[in-house]
Design an enzyme around this catalytic site. Structure first.
Site, PDB file in Angstrom:
ATOM      1  N   LYS A  86       5.536   9.222   8.289  1.00  0.00           N
ATOM      2  CA  LYS A  86       5.008   8.812   9.554  1.00  0.00           C
ATOM      3  C   LYS A  86       7.008   9.664  10.626  1.00  0.00           C
ATOM      4  CE  LYS A  86       2.869   4.907   8.030  1.00  0.00           C
ATOM      5  NZ  LYS A  86       1.517   4.421   8.546  1.00  0.00           N
ATOM      6  N   ASP A 146       8.848   3.029  -1.230  1.00  0.00           N
ATOM      7  CA  ASP A 146       8.201   3.805  -0.070  1.00  0.00           C
ATOM      8  C   ASP A 146       8.379   2.946   0.653  1.00  0.00           C
ATOM      9  OD1 ASP A 146       4.488   3.412   0.274  1.00  0.00           O
ATOM     10  OD2 ASP A 146       6.059   4.162   1.694  1.00  0.00           O
ATOM     11  N   TYR A 196       0.891  -1.489  -0.214  1.00  0.00           N
ATOM     12  CA  TYR A 196       0.111   0.017   0.052  1.00  0.00           C
ATOM     13  C   TYR A 196       1.292   1.151  -0.248  1.00  0.00           C
ATOM     14  CZ  TYR A 196      -3.143   3.425   2.205  1.00  0.00           C
ATOM     15  OH  TYR A 196      -3.838   4.849   2.431  1.00  0.00           O
TER      16      TYR A 196
HETATM   17  P1  KE4 Z   1      -0.287   8.538   5.005  1.00  0.00           P
HETATM   18  O1  KE4 Z   1      -1.008   9.447   3.559  1.00  0.00           O
HETATM   19  O2  KE4 Z   1      -1.462   7.303   5.617  1.00  0.00           O
HETATM   20  O3  KE4 Z   1       0.680   8.950   5.764  1.00  0.00           O
HETATM   21  O4  KE4 Z   1       0.195   7.715   3.800  1.00  0.00           O
HETATM   22  C1  KE4 Z   1       0.549   6.166   3.414  1.00  0.00           C
HETATM   23  C2  KE4 Z   1       0.931   4.739   3.343  1.00  0.00           C
HETATM   24  C3  KE4 Z   1       2.481   5.051   2.779  1.00  0.00           C
HETATM   25  N1  KE4 Z   1       3.215   3.786   2.268  1.00  0.00           N
HETATM   26  C4  KE4 Z   1       2.778   3.585   3.601  1.00  0.00           C
HETATM   27  C5  KE4 Z   1       4.286   1.763   3.066  1.00  0.00           C
HETATM   28  C6  KE4 Z   1       2.384   3.338   4.285  1.00  0.00           C
HETATM   29  O5  KE4 Z   1       2.706   2.068   5.325  1.00  0.00           O
HETATM   30  C7  KE4 Z   1       1.247   4.229   4.341  1.00  0.00           C
HETATM   31  C8  KE4 Z   1       0.526   4.385   5.220  1.00  0.00           C
HETATM   32  N2  KE4 Z   1      -0.137   3.780   6.379  1.00  0.00           N
HETATM   33  C9  KE4 Z   1      -1.145   3.197   6.846  1.00  0.00           C
HETATM   34  C10 KE4 Z   1      -1.310   2.056   8.252  1.00  0.00           C
HETATM   35  N3  KE4 Z   1      -0.054   0.767   7.081  1.00  0.00           N
HETATM   36  C11 KE4 Z   1      -1.957   3.788   7.591  1.00  0.00           C
HETATM   37  C12 KE4 Z   1      -2.399   4.116   8.350  1.00  0.00           C
HETATM   38  C13 KE4 Z   1      -3.997   4.236   7.965  1.00  0.00           C
HETATM   39  O6  KE4 Z   1      -4.237   4.171   7.551  1.00  0.00           O
HETATM   40  O7  KE4 Z   1      -4.903   4.927   8.921  1.00  0.00           O
END
Ligand code: KE4
Length: 428
Positions: free
Chosen positions: A267, A239, A144
């Site tokens: 993060k 990523d 993701y």
């Molecule tokens: P954000 O747009 O949520 O800051 O980041 C997207 C993203 C991009 N790449 C990786 C590897 C990620 O894990 C994420 C976001 N992770 C999720 C949980 N696995 C965030 C939690 C959520 O969606 O509420």
């Protein structure tokens, strides 16, 4: 477990927010039940509005590697807030954070700060397309990269042709530019390069998958992706939104010794406030406006408060012994849980890289999405609630990563393992 205030809030929330949450996974739909509304966090613990206390292994999905309300972060934020929250103009701290990121990541000579991991990955893909002049992008099923249209895509029926949307509102035409390969399966990537010569702008990968639960890269997989993309004139995009500053100071690219062309971050570099970033070699980043023709912008990019939290967090992570400590604590937890599962005669596999880990309710090895999908999600849901009731907050989905922070202690880890043994016993 008393949850009356959370239940009341969740009912109210569902009146004014879709599903009562501002991000779907928080809804607990993957594990059922009412999500506790969190009132505060301190160190490795959080408390909900009903006063229940939890040892926290979510850490806000990764950012809180120092734990909640770290004194240095709180103090720095209080001071920064007193000077104003946002100016829409350059501030010195942005330069400092960008400089620290460039110093830490061997592949990054210039970096652009944004406000989320989604923005970072979306921009990285636009950059790969701008730099190569090509339009196709390869991603991996189970990985993701945020919710940009072109990334909400799964393998199409004619898998070698194009992806199809996984979300309403994503036009087929957008999904068609995305090709979906299988994580840890190099042949699935090679076949796309054979089918689409000179058409693929880049391959975006979680160098350690976290979004199907933790699945490490197979031996040599990342090196092979590096060779394959270089041989075909495509960008390798790491990523590292989760892995960046999590599994090593220099992220996966240092831990595995593979140099991507573009890196996405998020993060931890925001320390709990909204920050994302994408970066790479100068000759690539010079494509980005205002220098070059690839446009990307953001009102709150490099926001002083967010950058302060990120900078303070990274400064704390530079202390000697940080990553050895994270490794030791997370290893203690994984070993303890492995024993607890074995004791309870529950088929389970603990996948861990550094301080990110997932306990799969599945026999091992869990080294691909296919094996992940064999996990018993019902059992995970029961285990999740048995742990929550006993004061341990895990990721509310089998297909997510959990995190150990520097605020956890051996006593917290041992207490967690003892609680897991009791929770598994209660489920027999
Ligand atoms: P954000 O747009 O949520 O800051 O980041 C997207 C993203 C991009 N790449 C990786 C590897 C990620 O894990 C994420 C976001 N992770 C999720 C949980 N696995 C965030 C939690 C959520 O969606 O509420």
């Amino acid at each position: 477990m008393q949850q009356s205030k959370s239940r009341q809030l969740f009912t109210q929330a569902q009146q004014v927010i879709p599903g009562g949450v501002n991000s779907p996974v928080r809804s607990f739909r993957a594990v059922a039940g009412t999500p506790p509304f969190i009132a505060r966090g301190q160190g490795c613990r959080v408390w909900d509005v009903d006063g229940n206390e939890y040892i926290d292994y979510l850490g806000s999905w990764g950012p809180l590697v120092l734990g909640h309300a770290h004194p240095a972060v709180v103090e720095a934020l209080q001071q920064a807030a007193a000077d104003g929250s946002s100016f829409g103009a350059p501030v010195a701290m942005e330069v400092e954070l960008a400089g620290l990121i460039c110093q830490a990541l061997p592949s990054v000579e210039q970096v652009r700060l944004v406000s989320s991991g989604t923005e970072a990955c979306m921009s990285a893909i636009r950059l790969a397309r701008a730099y190569t002049g090509r339009s196709k992008v390869i991603k991996f099923s189970g990985c993701y990269h945020g919710h940009a249209d072109g990334l909400l895509v799964k393998a199409g029926s004619g898998a070698l042709t194009h992806g199809i949307p996984t979300s309403a509102g994503v036009p087929e035409a957008y999904a068609a530019e995305t090709l979906v390969a299988d994580y840890n399966d190099l042949a699935s990537v090679e076949s796309f390069f054979q089918a689409w010569p000179d058409a693929i702008a880049g391959v975006i990968v979680e160098p350690v998958a976290g979004n199907m639960g933790v699945v490490p890269p197979a031996e040599g997989f990342l090196d092979a992706l590096r060779r394959l993309t270089a041989d075909n004139g495509a960008m390798l995009i790491f990523d590292e939104v989760i892995t960046g500053f999590r599994i090593a100071w220099g992220g996966a690219q240092v831990r595995y010794g593979v140099t991507p062309d573009i890196t996405c971050l998020g993060k931890i570099i925001g320390g709990g406030l909204p920050v994302g970033a994408y970066g790479g070699r100068r000759e690539i980043m010079e494509m980005v406006a205002p220098l070059g023709p690839m446009y990307q912008a953001g009102t709150l990019s490099g926001n002083p408060l967010a950058v302060t939290a990120g900078l303070t967090t990274l400064t704390e992570l530079q202390r000697a012994g940080t990553y050895e400590r994270l490794e030791s604590l997370a290893g203690r937890l994984a070993d303890g849980l492995t024993q607890a599962f074995a004791q309870a005669e529950v088929p389970a596999t603990l996948n861990r890289v550094g301080s990110m880990l997932t306990g799969f309710f599945a026999a091992g090895p869990v080294d691909s999405l296919g094996r992940v999908e064999q996990a018993d999600t019902e059992a995970y849901g029961r285990y999740f609630h048995a742990m929550l009731e006993r004061g341990v907050y895990l990721a509310p989905s089998q297909f997510e990563a959990g995190f150990v922070s520097l605020a956890h202690t051996e006593a917290d880890i041992d207490r967690t393992v003892a609680i897991a043994a009791a929770a598994l016993e209660s489920l027999r």
